[in-house]
Design a protein around this motif. Structure first.
Motif, PDB file in Angstrom:
ATOM      1  N   SER A 211       0.860  -1.177   0.000  1.00 39.69           N
ATOM      2  CA  SER A 211       0.000   0.000   0.000  1.00 39.69           C
ATOM      3  C   SER A 211       0.901   1.234   0.000  1.00 39.69           C
ATOM      4  CB  SER A 211      -0.895  -0.016   1.236  1.00 39.69           C
ATOM      5  OG  SER A 211      -0.105  -0.169   2.390  1.00 39.69           O
ATOM      6  N   ARG A 217      -3.476   3.697   2.493  1.00 41.75           N
ATOM      7  CA  ARG A 217      -4.881   3.725   2.037  1.00 41.75           C
ATOM      8  C   ARG A 217      -5.028   3.374   0.573  1.00 41.75           C
ATOM      9  NH1 ARG A 217      -7.630   9.195   2.672  1.00 41.75           N
ATOM     10  NH2 ARG A 217      -9.171   8.156   1.372  1.00 41.75           N
ATOM     11  N   TYR A 218      -3.952   3.578  -0.180  1.00 40.08           N
ATOM     12  CA  TYR A 218      -4.029   3.405  -1.631  1.00 40.08           C
ATOM     13  C   TYR A 218      -3.147   2.242  -2.097  1.00 40.08           C
ATOM     14  CZ  TYR A 218      -6.111   7.978  -1.276  1.00 40.08           C
ATOM     15  OH  TYR A 218      -6.931   9.017  -0.911  1.00 40.08           O
ATOM     16  N   ALA A 270      -7.971   3.605  -4.189  1.00 40.75           N
ATOM     17  CA  ALA A 270      -8.114   3.299  -2.760  1.00 40.75           C
ATOM     18  C   ALA A 270      -8.254   1.798  -2.566  1.00 40.75           C
ATOM     19  CB  ALA A 270      -9.325   4.029  -2.199  1.00 40.75           C
ATOM     20  N   LEU A 271      -7.591   1.290  -1.518  1.00 38.59           N
ATOM     21  CA  LEU A 271      -7.665  -0.158  -1.263  1.00 38.59           C
ATOM     22  C   LEU A 271      -9.096  -0.602  -0.992  1.00 38.59           C
ATOM     23  CD1 LEU A 271      -4.426  -0.521   0.816  1.00 38.59           C
ATOM     24  CD2 LEU A 271      -4.999  -1.952  -1.149  1.00 38.59           C
ATOM     25  N   ASP A 272      -9.884   0.288  -0.321  1.00 43.35           N
ATOM     26  CA  ASP A 272     -11.248  -0.162  -0.039  1.00 43.35           C
ATOM     27  C   ASP A 272     -12.191   0.002  -1.237  1.00 43.35           C
ATOM     28  OD1 ASP A 272     -11.721   2.511  -0.002  1.00 43.35           O
ATOM     29  OD2 ASP A 272     -12.018   2.664   2.173  1.00 43.35           O
ATOM     30  N   SER A 273     -11.608   0.379  -2.400  1.00 48.14           N
ATOM     31  CA  SER A 273     -12.454   0.449  -3.611  1.00 48.14           C
ATOM     32  C   SER A 273     -12.100  -0.663  -4.601  1.00 48.14           C
ATOM     33  CB  SER A 273     -12.296   1.810  -4.294  1.00 48.14           C
ATOM     34  OG  SER A 273     -11.062   1.868  -4.998  1.00 48.14           O
ATOM     35  N   ASP A 275     -13.304  -3.405  -4.970  1.00 50.24           N
ATOM     36  CA  ASP A 275     -14.457  -4.138  -5.503  1.00 50.24           C
ATOM     37  C   ASP A 275     -14.977  -3.563  -6.826  1.00 50.24           C
ATOM     38  OD1 ASP A 275     -15.382  -1.855  -4.373  1.00 50.24           O
ATOM     39  OD2 ASP A 275     -16.848  -2.824  -3.045  1.00 50.24           O
ATOM     40  N   PHE A 297      -7.201  -7.630   2.274  1.00 51.56           N
ATOM     41  CA  PHE A 297      -6.842  -6.349   2.884  1.00 51.56           C
ATOM     42  C   PHE A 297      -7.560  -6.256   4.227  1.00 51.56           C
ATOM     43  CE2 PHE A 297      -7.944  -1.642   3.144  1.00 51.56           C
ATOM     44  CZ  PHE A 297      -6.732  -1.304   3.721  1.00 51.56           C
ATOM     45  N   ARG A 298      -6.809  -6.272   5.300  1.00 49.40           N
ATOM     46  CA  ARG A 298      -7.371  -6.373   6.657  1.00 49.40           C
ATOM     47  C   ARG A 298      -8.323  -7.572   6.689  1.00 49.40           C
ATOM     48  NH1 ARG A 298      -8.047   0.131   7.114  1.00 49.40           N
ATOM     49  NH2 ARG A 298      -5.814   0.530   7.226  1.00 49.40           N
ATOM     50  N   ARG A 300     -10.999  -7.915   4.953  1.00 49.48           N
ATOM     51  CA  ARG A 300     -11.766  -8.070   3.702  1.00 49.48           C
ATOM     52  C   ARG A 300     -10.991  -8.834   2.646  1.00 49.48           C
ATOM     53  NH1 ARG A 300     -14.531  -2.572   1.600  1.00 49.48           N
ATOM     54  NH2 ARG A 300     -15.649  -3.947   0.166  1.00 49.48           N
ATOM     55  N   PHE A 302     -11.131  -9.292  -1.302  1.00 43.97           N
ATOM     56  CA  PHE A 302     -11.717  -8.880  -2.590  1.00 43.97           C
ATOM     57  C   PHE A 302     -11.413  -9.966  -3.604  1.00 43.97           C
ATOM     58  CE2 PHE A 302     -10.769  -5.009  -0.295  1.00 43.97           C
ATOM     59  CZ  PHE A 302     -11.891  -4.215  -0.500  1.00 43.97           C
TER      60      PHE A 302
END
Ligand SMILES: Cc1ncc(COP(=O)(O)O)c(C=O)c1O
Length: 339
Positions: A211, A217-218, A270-273, A275, A297-298, A300, A302
């Motif tokens: 990351s 975050r990215y 972003a890592l949380d995007s 999906d 990632f943590r 989650r 994907f």
């Protein structure tokens, strides 16, 4: 070992002895001539800067035998330019583009019987290396350098098909610092990636997704390859970051993606995007594209496409680039250099 005894289709990605390597030395402000060395050793002073302070950077590119039986290099001038960028970041003298490309040609020429035949899926891997050789005890830049191009034949990356892998983000480790040397292909970056690589393997993940080192975050990049993602609305997305290597494969794939009518986006992902992606790949010289089935990632996980099969778009991009490299389709962007 004579090259005639090599089983091209079953070669791995490791060093095999060849006919020799080429070397040029920099001293008193100028580069000397390229010379051929037969034995795979270099005499070195025990206080050489590269051994202690890490003034060392390298490149990786391939030579192929095309369908028409010609030996070609894939975009060696881009590797030359990237070596100049790496060298500048760590205060080294770099070879000119001309000297770099000539050294690559020479190293391929003296090892022409090690360039795998067309149809085997194998290639000759070229490893240009630049090292500071002056004995330095105080921390400062060397004033003498050696530029080396060694080669080794490598097998097809996907012997058992183009199969997806699982990746993990390990937040306890960074590969590069925000304003550090991540953009340079310097030896120390790879030393920093060994530990997280080992930790991930022990956990059952063949590759690590790093990351961004500032905020975590990215997406930055994988350990030895860039991140590419394909969305359902036909976008090719890849991170733009100051701490990742500018992959020459990624650059070529972006051109081919545009040829295929995809929109190319370069920017923060972003890592949380994650999906948003229907396909994810890791791209680089060694494998061209490694399809990535999942990213942990943590808490989650994907997933992208099928665990047993690469997605359609990445498969087409892979075939297009390999087709050009092996001369099966026209070199429409002028990427091949004859040896
Ligand atoms: C850290 C890193 N990123 C990306 C790449 C891919 O770069 P290229 O496509 O030029 O091989 C590599 C491999 O060289 C690498 O080591």
């Amino acid at each position: 070992m004579p090259s005639t005894s090599l089983d091209w289709k079953n070669l791995g990605f490791s060093y095999l002895p060849t006919n020799g390597f080429v070397q040029a030395d920099f001293a008193e402000g100028k580069w000397g001539p390229l010379t051929v060395k037969k034995e795979p050793y270099i005499p070195m002073h025990i206080a050489a800067n590269c051994l202690h302070y890490g003034q060392a950077c390298f490149e990786g590119l391939k030579a192929f035998t095309t369908k028409a039986g010609k030996r070609v290099l894939f975009r060696p001038e881009r590797n030359a330019e990237r070596m100049q960028l790496s060298a500048e970041r760590i205060c080294m003298e770099a070879p000119s583009v001309g000297l770099f490309v000539e050294a690559c040609r020479m190293a391929t020429e003296i090892n022409k019987d090690f360039v795998p035949p067309y149809g085997t899926g194998a290639s000759l891997y070229l490893r240009p290396l630049l090292i500071g050789t002056e004995p330095t005890i105080g921390v400062r830049a060397s004033s003498t350098y050696s530029f080396i191009v060694m080669v080794t034949p490598v097998g097809p990356y996907y012997k058992d098909g183009f199969s997806p892998v699982q990746a993990i983000v390990l937040e306890d480790y960074d590969r590069a610092a925000p304003k550090g040397t991540g953009r340079a292909k310097m030896a120390g970056n790879y030393a920093a990636s060994l530990k997280p690589g080992q930790v991930a393997k022990k956990m059952g993940y063949p590759i690590v997704l790093f990351s961004d080192p500032k905020e975590n975050r990215y997406v930055d990049e994988f350990g030895t390859s860039n991140f590419i993602g394909i969305t359902a609305d036909r976008q090719y997305k890849t991170p733009e970051s100051g701490s990742i290597l500018q992959s020459i494969t990624n650059e070529a794939l972006q051109v081919l993606a545009k040829d295929m009518g995809l929109t190319v986006f370069r920017g923060p992902i972003a890592l949380d995007s994650l999906d948003q992606f229907t396909e994810v790949g890791a791209c680089g010289t060694a494998a061209v594209i490694t399809p990535v089935y999942s990213v942990q990632f943590r808490e989650r996980k994907f997933t992208f496409g099928r665990p047993d099969k690469a997605g359609e778009t990445l498969t087409r991009l892979y075939q297009d680039l390999q087709g050009i490299q092996y001369g099966e389709i026209p070199d429409r962007h002028g990427w091949l250099t004859a040896v």
